[in-house]
Design a protein around this motif. Structure first.
Motif, PDB file in Angstrom:
ATOM      1  N   ILE A 126      16.801 -53.224 -55.713  1.00 12.24           N
ATOM      2  CA  ILE A 126      17.112 -53.120 -56.898  1.00 12.24           C
ATOM      3  C   ILE A 126      15.969 -52.641 -57.863  1.00 12.24           C
ATOM      4  O   ILE A 126      15.049 -53.329 -57.860  1.00 12.24           O
ATOM      5  CB  ILE A 126      17.848 -54.540 -57.322  1.00 12.24           C
ATOM      6  N   ARG A 127      16.085 -51.543 -58.889  1.00 11.22           N
ATOM      7  CA  ARG A 127      15.346 -51.173 -59.761  1.00 11.22           C
ATOM      8  C   ARG A 127      15.945 -51.235 -61.016  1.00 11.22           C
ATOM      9  O   ARG A 127      16.979 -50.569 -61.211  1.00 11.22           O
ATOM     10  CB  ARG A 127      14.614 -49.894 -59.312  1.00 11.22           C
ATOM     11  N   ASP A 128      15.285 -51.977 -62.042  1.00 10.38           N
ATOM     12  CA  ASP A 128      16.049 -51.792 -63.337  1.00 10.38           C
ATOM     13  C   ASP A 128      17.501 -52.059 -63.553  1.00 10.38           C
ATOM     14  O   ASP A 128      18.345 -51.462 -63.900  1.00 10.38           O
ATOM     15  CB  ASP A 128      15.930 -50.259 -63.884  1.00 10.38           C
ATOM     16  N   GLY A 129      17.821 -53.066 -62.519  1.00  5.76           N
ATOM     17  CA  GLY A 129      19.363 -53.606 -62.514  1.00  5.76           C
ATOM     18  C   GLY A 129      20.325 -52.745 -61.853  1.00  5.76           C
ATOM     19  O   GLY A 129      21.575 -53.031 -61.739  1.00  5.76           O
ATOM     20  N   ARG A 130      19.675 -51.584 -61.085  1.00 10.93           N
ATOM     21  CA  ARG A 130      20.687 -50.927 -60.274  1.00 10.93           C
ATOM     22  C   ARG A 130      20.228 -50.782 -58.855  1.00 10.93           C
ATOM     23  O   ARG A 130      19.175 -50.640 -58.573  1.00 10.93           O
ATOM     24  CB  ARG A 130      20.739 -49.555 -61.013  1.00 10.93           C
ATOM     25  N   ALA A 131      21.151 -50.365 -58.062  1.00  9.48           N
ATOM     26  CA  ALA A 131      20.931 -50.225 -56.545  1.00  9.48           C
ATOM     27  C   ALA A 131      20.039 -48.745 -56.461  1.00  9.48           C
ATOM     28  O   ALA A 131      20.837 -47.926 -56.717  1.00  9.48           O
ATOM     29  CB  ALA A 131      22.097 -50.134 -55.779  1.00  9.48           C
ATOM     30  N   ALA A 132      18.815 -49.012 -56.231  1.00  9.92           N
ATOM     31  CA  ALA A 132      18.166 -47.489 -56.202  1.00  9.92           C
ATOM     32  C   ALA A 132      17.958 -47.116 -54.637  1.00  9.92           C
ATOM     33  O   ALA A 132      17.401 -45.717 -54.385  1.00  9.92           O
ATOM     34  CB  ALA A 132      16.643 -47.790 -56.787  1.00  9.92           C
ATOM     35  N   GLY A 133      18.292 -48.062 -53.526  1.00  7.08           N
ATOM     36  CA  GLY A 133      18.068 -47.338 -52.526  1.00  7.08           C
ATOM     37  C   GLY A 133      18.574 -48.539 -51.256  1.00  7.08           C
ATOM     38  O   GLY A 133      18.607 -49.728 -51.711  1.00  7.08           O
ATOM     39  N   PHE A 134      18.824 -48.157 -50.089  1.00  8.26           N
ATOM     40  CA  PHE A 134      19.199 -48.961 -49.162  1.00  8.26           C
ATOM     41  C   PHE A 134      18.347 -48.731 -47.837  1.00  8.26           C
ATOM     42  O   PHE A 134      18.235 -47.696 -47.513  1.00  8.26           O
ATOM     43  CB  PHE A 134      20.871 -48.772 -48.775  1.00  8.26           C
ATOM     44  N   VAL A 135      18.370 -49.961 -47.090  1.00  9.10           N
ATOM     45  CA  VAL A 135      18.068 -49.840 -45.613  1.00  9.10           C
ATOM     46  C   VAL A 135      18.892 -50.318 -44.935  1.00  9.10           C
ATOM     47  O   VAL A 135      19.545 -51.553 -45.082  1.00  9.10           O
ATOM     48  CB  VAL A 135      16.684 -50.447 -45.284  1.00  9.10           C
ATOM     49  N   VAL A 136      19.775 -49.539 -44.100  1.00 11.24           N
ATOM     50  CA  VAL A 136      21.002 -50.133 -43.322  1.00 11.24           C
ATOM     51  C   VAL A 136      20.622 -50.037 -41.778  1.00 11.24           C
ATOM     52  O   VAL A 136      20.037 -49.345 -41.231  1.00 11.24           O
ATOM     53  CB  VAL A 136      22.258 -49.177 -43.495  1.00 11.24           C
ATOM     54  N   GLU A 137      20.886 -51.491 -41.170  1.00 11.05           N
ATOM     55  CA  GLU A 137      20.682 -51.643 -39.676  1.00 11.05           C
ATOM     56  C   GLU A 137      21.974 -50.828 -39.037  1.00 11.05           C
ATOM     57  O   GLU A 137      23.159 -51.085 -39.401  1.00 11.05           O
ATOM     58  CB  GLU A 137      20.574 -52.850 -39.525  1.00 11.05           C
ATOM     59  N   GLY A 138      21.495 -50.058 -37.914  1.00  5.06           N
ATOM     60  CA  GLY A 138      22.507 -49.331 -37.121  1.00  5.06           C
ATOM     61  C   GLY A 138      22.136 -49.727 -35.654  1.00  5.06           C
ATOM     62  O   GLY A 138      21.154 -50.209 -35.186  1.00  5.06           O
ATOM     63  N   GLU A 139      23.146 -49.388 -34.804  1.00  6.55           N
ATOM     64  CA  GLU A 139      22.954 -49.703 -33.299  1.00  6.55           C
ATOM     65  C   GLU A 139      23.691 -48.476 -32.663  1.00  6.55           C
ATOM     66  O   GLU A 139      24.792 -48.094 -33.060  1.00  6.55           O
ATOM     67  CB  GLU A 139      23.481 -50.913 -32.992  1.00  6.55           C
ATOM     68  N   ALA A 140      23.020 -47.859 -31.651  1.00  5.11           N
ATOM     69  CA  ALA A 140      23.971 -46.928 -30.666  1.00  5.11           C
ATOM     70  C   ALA A 140      23.694 -47.173 -29.335  1.00  5.11           C
ATOM     71  O   ALA A 140      22.459 -47.494 -28.873  1.00  5.11           O
ATOM     72  CB  ALA A 140      23.111 -45.583 -31.225  1.00  5.11           C
ATOM     73  N   ARG A 141      24.709 -46.901 -28.629  1.00  2.00           N
ATOM     74  CA  ARG A 141      24.251 -46.876 -27.129  1.00  2.00           C
ATOM     75  C   ARG A 141      23.484 -45.895 -26.494  1.00  2.00           C
ATOM     76  O   ARG A 141      23.771 -44.704 -26.490  1.00  2.00           O
ATOM     77  CB  ARG A 141      25.771 -46.807 -26.355  1.00  2.00           C
ATOM     78  N   GLY A 142      22.247 -46.194 -26.009  1.00  3.39           N
ATOM     79  CA  GLY A 142      21.350 -45.366 -25.533  1.00  3.39           C
ATOM     80  C   GLY A 142      21.633 -44.943 -24.161  1.00  3.39           C
ATOM     81  O   GLY A 142      22.588 -45.233 -23.604  1.00  3.39           O
ATOM     82  N   TYR A 143      20.589 -44.251 -23.682  1.00  4.57           N
ATOM     83  CA  TYR A 143      20.656 -43.898 -22.100  1.00  4.57           C
ATOM     84  C   TYR A 143      20.764 -45.285 -21.174  1.00  4.57           C
ATOM     85  O   TYR A 143      21.554 -45.191 -20.380  1.00  4.57           O
ATOM     86  CB  TYR A 143      19.272 -43.125 -21.813  1.00  4.57           C
ATOM     87  N   LYS A 144      19.975 -46.267 -21.580  1.00  4.88           N
ATOM     88  CA  LYS A 144      19.985 -47.337 -20.767  1.00  4.88           C
ATOM     89  C   LYS A 144      20.663 -48.551 -21.419  1.00  4.88           C
ATOM     90  O   LYS A 144      21.163 -49.418 -20.961  1.00  4.88           O
ATOM     91  CB  LYS A 144      18.755 -47.888 -20.064  1.00  4.88           C
ATOM     92  N   ASN A 145      19.968 -48.815 -22.707  1.00  3.23           N
ATOM     93  CA  ASN A 145      20.386 -50.203 -23.637  1.00  3.23           C
ATOM     94  C   ASN A 145      20.501 -49.720 -25.072  1.00  3.23           C
ATOM     95  O   ASN A 145      20.515 -48.533 -25.312  1.00  3.23           O
ATOM     96  CB  ASN A 145      19.324 -50.964 -23.360  1.00  3.23           C
ATOM     97  N   PHE A 146      20.957 -50.651 -25.913  1.00  2.00           N
ATOM     98  CA  PHE A 146      21.267 -50.076 -27.154  1.00  2.00           C
ATOM     99  C   PHE A 146      19.932 -49.740 -28.009  1.00  2.00           C
ATOM    100  O   PHE A 146      18.689 -50.325 -27.412  1.00  2.00           O
ATOM    101  CB  PHE A 146      21.893 -51.404 -27.890  1.00  2.00           C
ATOM    102  N   ILE A 147      19.974 -48.841 -28.883  1.00  2.00           N
ATOM    103  CA  ILE A 147      19.003 -48.464 -29.696  1.00  2.00           C
ATOM    104  C   ILE A 147      19.352 -49.045 -30.943  1.00  2.00           C
ATOM    105  O   ILE A 147      20.238 -48.710 -31.531  1.00  2.00           O
ATOM    106  CB  ILE A 147      18.853 -46.942 -29.789  1.00  2.00           C
TER     107      ILE A 147
END
Lengths: 277, 225
Positions: A126-147
């Protein structure tokens, strides 16, 4: 009992005892170390979020956790200032159809009910009362286990960075998806471009690879070179790591789905976060 | 496999450790666990980290097998050895993840592979399952040190010639022989160092010609990862 079957029983008993003893020892070690492992994983995450969002003194970060309440068929969002223990938060509840059920303040330290299933996390700068950026957590099924990975987005949902946080891909092959030059390929693409993103096995052009390596090392002037090449590359697919198409596709599909879901959720959620965003 | 197992005066700790480093060096003499020796030795640091982990697992497994071998049914001893190795590897894996996360991020993937290292299970079968506790400890220590020093030597050779650096510090401008950092270059590096090893031993043997016959190189036998 015949001697042969007695032998079999003895062998089975020997193996069973060995396995049980091994499991017991591992259980003890797990209990003794798990706390510390979680603490260090949290530290790594904090550093990643701080650098990806470019946090400075004018920025505050709100962490939003998403849960599923299976019995009442509700999706619950809990927002609280990130890294500020004892701060009051906010809880927003939606039905599965996206209809608002309720929104209210959340006292600090409110425990998470055991019935809630964690669905994911988002860090909002939050910068100057507004959403200026996001970091979103994600998950994907990799070759052996989740990435597990973080996708950083600007306020207009353009990708600012991708970082693989946890994976078990093969060293020298799939593990390359965790390197800066591979993840740099997503940077600068708009949400619409990410939604159409595909993976190719074609070799990566050498100048593009050099630009991505320079960018991942934060070399001086690398941003301008990257921007000029991006004009050519943004219409093209992601170049897979040689010999690791599955891992490359996993990360790319994961980034696409994560960004799509997040945009839809944020459109629903943002109006109800009150003073937080 | 070795003169040390023959009846006679018990070998001293010093003999056992030197045996693991020179006469029966896991990589240069027994040619065991070559796959990880190639995979991780692109730099000195990687070789060192994996070497230390193997040293710990080898010593702990050897000692454990010596202590509990009376309880193991002989028909299932190999699976039980594997379980013992797996328990130690998993315990070390969890401890590293908890207390040394930065280190773990680099070697975590390799540590899990130690379960399948041929050198460890072969020492359990050949030595620790037949010898008393103290010699088993020193045999494990010697073998682990032998593996560690071999990985260090290969890692230094490949990093120096392949990347022109040592332990991450650039020494030579550019990359003299980039080929050596590739897997195929790993095999060439091991072959060159093994030949060097043989040459030194042949010279040493010529030096004490006429005295006791030197132990024969025991390369070959069980090969594995």
């Amino acid at each position: 009992m015949k001697p042969v079957s007695r032998e079999v029983v003895r062998i089975a008993a020997s193996m069973t005892v060995a396995c049980a003893a091994g499991a017991a020892i591992l259980g003890v070690v797990y209990v003794a170390t798990d706390r510390y492992r979680e603490a260090s994983a949290l530290r790594t995450e904090r550093e990643a979020v701080a650098t990806m969002l470019g946090i400075d003194s004018t920025t505050t970060v709100v962490e939003v956790r998403q849960y599923l309440e299976p019995a009442r068929r509700e999706v619950i969002y809990r927002a609280a200032p990130f890294g500020v223990p004892g701060a009051e938060g906010r809880e927003v509840v939606f039905g599965l159809d996206g209809a608002l059920v309720g929104a209210h303040a959340l006292p600090a330290g409110e425990p998470v009910a055991k019935t809630l299933e964690p669905l994911g996390r988002v860090f909002v700068a939050i910068r100057d009362g507004r959403a200026a950026g996001f970091v979103v957590e994600g998950e994907a099924r990799g070759y052996k286990n989740f990435i597990r990975f973080f996708v950083a987005l600007r306020g207009d949902f353009e990708v600012a960075g991708v970082r693989v946080i946890q994976h078990e891909e093969d060293p020298g092959l799939g593990a390359e998806v965790a390197t800066g030059w591979f993840d740099g390929q997503y940077v600068g693409r708009s949400a619409e471009e990410v939604a159409r993103l595909e993976v190719t096995r074609d070799p990566m052009p050498e100048d593009w690879r050099a630009a991505l390596v320079a960018l991942s090392r934060r070399a001086p002037g690398s941003g301008a070179v990257h921007d000029s090449l991006l004009a050519r590359e943004r219409a093209k697919p992601i170049y897979a790591v040689t010999g690791a198409t599955i891992s490359s596709r996993a990360v790319t599909d994961g980034v696409r789905v994560t960004v799509e879901h997040f945009r839809r959720r944020w459109a629903l959620l943002a109006p109800h976060l009150g003073g937080m965003a | 496999m070795t003169t040390l197992l023959h009846p006679g005066p018990a070998p001293t700790p010093r003999q056992l450790i030197l045996n693991g480093i020179f006469a029966e060096n896991p990589v240069f003499r027994l040619a065991l666990s070559l796959c990880p020796a190639v995979a991780v030795t692109t730099s000195v640091l990687n070789g060192l980290l994996l070497g230390v982990a193997v040293l710990a697992v080898q010593v702990l497994s050897s000692v454990t097998v010596t202590l509990v071998r009376g309880l193991i049914h002989p028909r299932v001893r190999i699976p039980v050895y594997t379980i013992i190795i797996a328990v130690w590897v998993s315990a070390i894996d969890m401890a590293l993840a908890a207390f040394f996360p930065a280190l773990y991020a680099q070697v975590g993937l390799y540590v899990k592979l130690i379960v399948a290292f041929a050198i460890i299970i072969s020492r359990l079968e050949v030595f620790a399952s037949r010898q008393p506790l103290v010699p088993s400890f020193f045999d494990g220590l010697g073998m682990g040190l032998g593996f560690l020093l071999a990985l260090l030597a290969i890692g230094a050779f490949r990093e120096l010639l392949g990347s022109g650096s040592f332990a991450g510090h650039a020494i030579a401008p550019g990359k003299p022989l980039l080929f050596l950092t590739l897997p195929a270059g790993g095999f060439f590096s091991i072959a060159i160092l093994m030949a060097f090893f043989n040459w030194i031993e042949a010279r040493a043997r010529r030096g004490r010609e006429g005295s006791a016959p030197a132990p024969r190189a025991a390369a070959g036998g069980t090969h594995g990862v």
